[in-house]
Design an enzyme around this catalytic site. Sequence first.
Site, PDB file in Angstrom:
ATOM      1  N   CYS A 164      -2.025  -2.893   7.194  1.00 22.32           N
ATOM      2  CA  CYS A 164      -1.497  -2.781   8.555  1.00 22.32           C
ATOM      3  C   CYS A 164      -1.731  -1.360   9.082  1.00 22.32           C
ATOM      4  CB  CYS A 164      -0.012  -3.132   8.582  1.00 22.32           C
ATOM      5  SG  CYS A 164       1.062  -1.841   7.925  1.00 22.32           S
ATOM      6  N   GLU A 191       0.834  -1.206   0.000  1.00 17.75           N
ATOM      7  CA  GLU A 191       0.000   0.000   0.000  1.00 17.75           C
ATOM      8  C   GLU A 191       0.867   1.254   0.000  1.00 17.75           C
ATOM      9  OE1 GLU A 191      -0.080  -2.648   1.963  1.00 17.75           O
ATOM     10  OE2 GLU A 191      -2.003  -2.887   2.963  1.00 17.75           O
TER      11      GLU A 191
END
Length: 131
Positions: free
Chosen positions: A90, A55
């Site tokens: 995360c 990401e």
Amino acid sequence: MNNKELIELAVGAAKNSYSPYSHFRVGAALLCDDGSVYLGCNIENSAYSATVCAERTAIFKAISDGKRGFQKIAVVGGEDGLLEKQCAPCGVCLQVMSEHCDASSFVVLLADNEGIHEYTLGEMLPYAFKK
Ligand code: THU
């Protein structure tokens, strides 16, 4: 760009994952306000903390290209490239998203065997750190 297309781009991005330590391949596809899409994969390092997630790779590529304003990100991942379960970003990646994306409108797309699941950034990180 619909949700399925964005997930498919994330699946393609996961193929470039450099993950010799975890064997956990992650791919991300970030849709910008201008319609452009940035892809990212996780890039591991033998000094483990130097690893960067898929990401953040996608977001940093976009930011460094001057992009501002993001609509959604598709994230897929799994051990040995098996993409059966949802792979949630995360906390560090969610915090990075919270810096650059609107909590109530930015969408995180995850996929599993059942289909595509849609969450707002605010749902995933309701109490983001803000200065
Ligand atoms: N990983 C990501 O790419 N994105 C996340 O949001 C969580 C974890 C990567 C980091 C590492 O290379 C592997 O998954 C196993 O933790």
